[in-house]
Design a protein around this motif. Structure first.
Motif, PDB file in Angstrom:
ATOM      1  N   HIS A   1     -15.367  12.422   8.795  1.00  0.00           N
ATOM      2  CA  HIS A   1     -14.249  12.692   7.753  1.00  0.00           C
ATOM      3  C   HIS A   1     -13.996  14.285   7.771  1.00  0.00           C
ATOM      4  CE1 HIS A   1     -14.853   8.914   6.189  1.00  0.00           C
ATOM      5  NE2 HIS A   1     -16.276   9.011   5.808  1.00  0.00           N
ATOM      6  N   ALA A   2     -12.805  14.562   8.489  1.00  0.00           N
ATOM      7  CA  ALA A   2     -12.370  15.771   8.745  1.00  0.00           C
ATOM      8  C   ALA A   2     -11.557  16.578   7.622  1.00  0.00           C
ATOM      9  CB  ALA A   2     -11.261  15.882   9.860  1.00  0.00           C
ATOM     10  N   ILE A   3     -11.750  17.541   7.296  1.00  0.00           N
ATOM     11  CA  ILE A   3     -11.127  18.643   6.374  1.00  0.00           C
ATOM     12  C   ILE A   3      -9.563  18.779   6.801  1.00  0.00           C
ATOM     13  CG2 ILE A   3     -11.223  20.644   4.833  1.00  0.00           C
ATOM     14  CD1 ILE A   3     -14.143  20.632   5.355  1.00  0.00           C
ATOM     15  N   PRO A   4      -8.422  18.459   6.277  1.00  0.00           N
ATOM     16  CA  PRO A   4      -7.316  18.895   6.494  1.00  0.00           C
ATOM     17  C   PRO A   4      -6.842  20.241   6.461  1.00  0.00           C
ATOM     18  CG  PRO A   4      -7.289  16.881   4.855  1.00  0.00           C
ATOM     19  CD  PRO A   4      -8.563  17.452   5.060  1.00  0.00           C
ATOM     20  N   THR A   8     -11.563  23.354  13.096  1.00  0.00           N
ATOM     21  CA  THR A   8     -12.952  23.249  13.359  1.00  0.00           C
ATOM     22  C   THR A   8     -13.578  22.143  12.974  1.00  0.00           C
ATOM     23  OG1 THR A   8     -13.066  25.604  13.620  1.00  0.00           O
ATOM     24  CG2 THR A   8     -15.374  24.414  13.468  1.00  0.00           C
ATOM     25  N   ALA A   9     -13.153  21.846  11.659  1.00  0.00           N
ATOM     26  CA  ALA A   9     -13.694  20.298  11.186  1.00  0.00           C
ATOM     27  C   ALA A   9     -13.254  19.189  11.755  1.00  0.00           C
ATOM     28  CB  ALA A   9     -13.336  20.259   9.581  1.00  0.00           C
ATOM     29  N   VAL A  10     -11.934  19.301  12.069  1.00  0.00           N
ATOM     30  CA  VAL A  10     -11.428  18.064  12.955  1.00  0.00           C
ATOM     31  C   VAL A  10     -12.085  17.809  14.033  1.00  0.00           C
ATOM     32  CG1 VAL A  10      -9.163  17.252  13.871  1.00  0.00           C
ATOM     33  CG2 VAL A  10      -9.131  18.341  11.746  1.00  0.00           C
ATOM     34  N   CYS A  11     -12.275  19.009  14.870  1.00  0.00           N
ATOM     35  CA  CYS A  11     -12.951  18.719  16.171  1.00  0.00           C
ATOM     36  C   CYS A  11     -14.481  18.484  15.908  1.00  0.00           C
ATOM     37  CB  CYS A  11     -13.063  20.076  16.991  1.00  0.00           C
ATOM     38  SG  CYS A  11     -11.479  20.754  17.615  1.00  0.00           S
ATOM     39  N   ASP A  12     -15.054  19.059  14.984  1.00  0.00           N
ATOM     40  CA  ASP A  12     -16.519  18.478  14.638  1.00  0.00           C
ATOM     41  C   ASP A  12     -16.502  16.828  14.399  1.00  0.00           C
ATOM     42  OD1 ASP A  12     -17.424  20.942  15.195  1.00  0.00           O
ATOM     43  OD2 ASP A  12     -17.665  21.523  12.817  1.00  0.00           O
ATOM     44  N   SER A  13     -15.448  16.403  13.522  1.00  0.00           N
ATOM     45  CA  SER A  13     -15.326  14.931  13.251  1.00  0.00           C
ATOM     46  C   SER A  13     -15.145  14.186  14.504  1.00  0.00           C
ATOM     47  CB  SER A  13     -14.266  14.675  12.128  1.00  0.00           C
ATOM     48  OG  SER A  13     -14.555  15.252  11.107  1.00  0.00           O
ATOM     49  N   MET A  14     -14.212  14.820  15.361  1.00  0.00           N
ATOM     50  CA  MET A  14     -14.356  13.958  16.775  1.00  0.00           C
ATOM     51  C   MET A  14     -15.363  14.052  17.655  1.00  0.00           C
ATOM     52  SD  MET A  14     -10.404  15.504  17.509  1.00  0.00           S
ATOM     53  CE  MET A  14      -9.957  14.722  18.785  1.00  0.00           C
TER      54      MET A  14
END
Length: 142
Positions: A1-4, A8-14
């Protein structure tokens, strides 16, 4: 679950998704995770602020997001031949909040690069300060 709005949070989720899905099937992920992302970031540390980067081979946009998270003052254009990958990448860019600084173009580089070469900004030909070619080596001869 990424933080919009947080690349960095999107990449961590990926990364987490890739680890769970790819490793379960005993395959490696195609994204430039962890060590590869650090190597890329390290190579750009000497780049001046405000330069424009060009990536050939977007896939899902992971590498571009990692670079932009590490260097938020840069702008980037990335090219992907597969339209399905472009849709995924554009959605990841939007989720990360980077639509103003990160462009995803659809098409083969032999067609897109001449179009990019004709672009101008403030009456000057647009120039790129760095190039990252993220495609299979067998495709470079095309």
């Amino acid at each position: 679950h990424a933080i919009p709005g947080d690349p960095t949070a999107v990449c961590d989720s990926m990364d987490k998704f890739a680890e769970a899905r790819w490793e379960a099937s005993h395959q490696s992920s195609k994204i430039a995770g962890n060590l590869k992302a650090e190597i890329l970031s390290s190579s750009l540390r000497g780049a001046g602020s405000g330069i424009k980067l060009l990536e050939i081979g977007t896939y899902c946009g992971y590498t571009a997001l990692r670079i932009m998270a590490a260097f938020p003052s840069l702008s980037m254009t990335t090219i992907e031949v597969n339209p399905i990958h472009v849709i995924v990448a554009r959605n990841m860019v939007a989720l990360s909040g980077l639509v103003q600084s990160l462009e995803v173009w659809t098409g083969h580089s032999k067609y897109v690069l001449p179009r990019l070469a004709k672009r101008t900004t403030h009456g000057q030909q647009l120039r790129y300060g760095a190039l990252y070619m993220d495609r299979w080596g067998s495709e470079y001869h095309d």
